[in-house]
Design a protein around this motif. Structure first.
Motif, mmCIF file in Angstrom:
data_model
loop_
_atom_site.group_PDB
_atom_site.id
_atom_site.type_symbol
_atom_site.label_atom_id
_atom_site.label_comp_id
_atom_site.label_asym_id
_atom_site.label_seq_id
_atom_site.Cartn_x
_atom_site.Cartn_y
_atom_site.Cartn_z
ATOM 1 N N LEU A 111 34.357 -70.095 3.271
ATOM 2 C CA LEU A 111 34.861 -71.399 2.843
ATOM 3 C C LEU A 111 33.791 -72.456 3.114
ATOM 4 O O LEU A 111 32.956 -72.293 4.005
ATOM 5 C CB LEU A 111 36.156 -71.729 3.577
ATOM 6 C CG LEU A 111 37.286 -70.710 3.392
ATOM 7 C CD1 LEU A 111 38.533 -71.147 4.141
ATOM 8 C CD2 LEU A 111 37.605 -70.504 1.912
ATOM 9 N N PRO A 112 33.799 -73.551 2.351
ATOM 10 C CA PRO A 112 32.753 -74.565 2.520
ATOM 11 C C PRO A 112 32.861 -75.283 3.867
ATOM 12 O O PRO A 112 33.968 -75.502 4.374
ATOM 13 C CB PRO A 112 33.005 -75.529 1.359
ATOM 14 C CG PRO A 112 34.439 -75.344 0.997
ATOM 15 C CD PRO A 112 34.761 -73.908 1.297
ATOM 16 N N ALA A 113 31.719 -75.658 4.408
ATOM 17 C CA ALA A 113 31.689 -76.405 5.669
ATOM 18 C C ALA A 113 32.222 -77.821 5.471
ATOM 19 O O ALA A 113 32.807 -78.400 6.387
ATOM 20 C CB ALA A 113 30.270 -76.448 6.218
ATOM 21 N N GLY B 11 29.165 -78.905 0.019
ATOM 22 C CA GLY B 11 29.762 -77.789 0.757
ATOM 23 C C GLY B 11 30.035 -76.585 -0.128
ATOM 24 O O GLY B 11 29.731 -75.441 0.245
ATOM 25 N N PHE B 12 30.590 -76.824 -1.320
ATOM 26 C CA PHE B 12 30.886 -75.724 -2.232
ATOM 27 C C PHE B 12 29.612 -75.110 -2.802
ATOM 28 O O PHE B 12 29.508 -73.896 -2.925
ATOM 29 C CB PHE B 12 31.803 -76.186 -3.365
ATOM 30 C CG PHE B 12 33.257 -76.241 -2.996
ATOM 31 C CD1 PHE B 12 34.047 -75.111 -3.011
ATOM 32 C CD2 PHE B 12 33.844 -77.443 -2.629
ATOM 33 C CE1 PHE B 12 35.387 -75.155 -2.677
ATOM 34 C CE2 PHE B 12 35.183 -77.513 -2.297
ATOM 35 C CZ PHE B 12 35.962 -76.367 -2.316
ATOM 36 N N LYS C 66 42.277 -66.514 2.157
ATOM 37 C CA LYS C 66 41.719 -67.728 1.565
ATOM 38 C C LYS C 66 40.325 -67.477 1.009
ATOM 39 O O LYS C 66 39.504 -66.808 1.638
ATOM 40 C CB LYS C 66 41.664 -68.848 2.602
ATOM 41 C CG LYS C 66 43.040 -69.361 2.967
ATOM 42 C CD LYS C 66 42.958 -70.482 3.987
ATOM 43 C CE LYS C 66 44.347 -71.046 4.255
ATOM 44 N NZ LYS C 66 44.295 -72.091 5.301
ATOM 45 N N VAL C 67 40.069 -68.038 -0.172
ATOM 46 C CA VAL C 67 38.769 -67.921 -0.819
ATOM 47 C C VAL C 67 38.379 -69.264 -1.432
ATOM 48 O O VAL C 67 39.227 -70.141 -1.639
ATOM 49 C CB VAL C 67 38.763 -66.847 -1.932
ATOM 50 C CG1 VAL C 67 39.072 -65.463 -1.380
ATOM 51 C CG2 VAL C 67 39.717 -67.211 -3.058
ATOM 52 N N LEU D 274 39.910 -74.325 -3.635
ATOM 53 C CA LEU D 274 40.264 -73.463 -2.512
ATOM 54 C C LEU D 274 41.579 -72.799 -2.861
ATOM 55 O O LEU D 274 42.493 -73.460 -3.383
ATOM 56 C CB LEU D 274 40.402 -74.288 -1.227
ATOM 57 C CG LEU D 274 39.111 -74.900 -0.699
ATOM 58 C CD1 LEU D 274 39.410 -75.808 0.494
ATOM 59 C CD2 LEU D 274 38.119 -73.819 -0.313
ATOM 60 N N ALA D 275 41.684 -71.504 -2.591
ATOM 61 C CA ALA D 275 42.885 -70.779 -2.997
ATOM 62 C C ALA D 275 43.287 -69.746 -1.952
ATOM 63 O O ALA D 275 42.437 -69.173 -1.268
ATOM 64 C CB ALA D 275 42.656 -70.079 -4.336
#
Length: 150
Positions: free
Chosen positions: A17-19, A25-26, A101-102, A117-118
């Motif tokens: 996941l992004p910071a 981040g992404f 989560k991804v 985010l999912a």
């Protein structure tokens, strides 16, 4: 660019996941392409509206309320050797919140990207006579989408 075809939309998945919840981040993540996409879910959420009936004036008021990130299904031509589909299946089978989560990267033909985010809720192969074996991936999105123009 005017109208564009849906043919060519790409979906990438990252188990990391992004910071930060922004384009930087992404973009810092590494995505695995999910091949054989047949249908994509909505790439943005919707806003709820709060209402108030003012009895003193007889008017209805409406205000922007909470953002609903939404949910939806992605459908793929089932491919057991596709590493992106395997990552989605792994997330669907996880018994933990973190494992389910991804981060998803939707890339349009013109290069625009939508990051989401999912929580992957299911990965379901489905078949019927006369059709290609398909896999439906259930997604519950959370937080606001991030759009990055090409």
């Amino acid at each position: 660019m005017g109208l564009q075809s849906s043919v060519g939309i790409k979906v990438g998945v990252s188990a990391s996941l992004p910071a930060t919840h922004d384009d930087t981040g992404f973009a810092a993540l590494t995505y695995t392409n999910c091949g054989k996409l047949n249908g994509a879910p909505a790439m943005t959420g919707t806003k709820d509206v709060a209402t108030f009936d003012d009895l003193s004036t007889g008017e209805e008021w409406k205000l922007v309320d909470i953002l609903r990130a939404g949910n939806g299904d992605m459908s793929y031509g089932y491919d057991a050797e596709d590493t992106g589909q395997a990552a989605l299946e792994t997330a669907a089978e996880s018994a933990t919140d973190d494992g389910s989560k991804v981060a998803l990267e939707f890339t349009l033909n013109n290069g625009d990207k939508y990051y989401r985010l999912a929580i992957i809720t299911s990965y379901t192969p489905e078949g019927s006579v006369g059709n290609v074996l398909m896999a439906t991936v259930g997604t519950e999105f959370y937080r606001k989408h991030i759009k990055v123009a090409a």
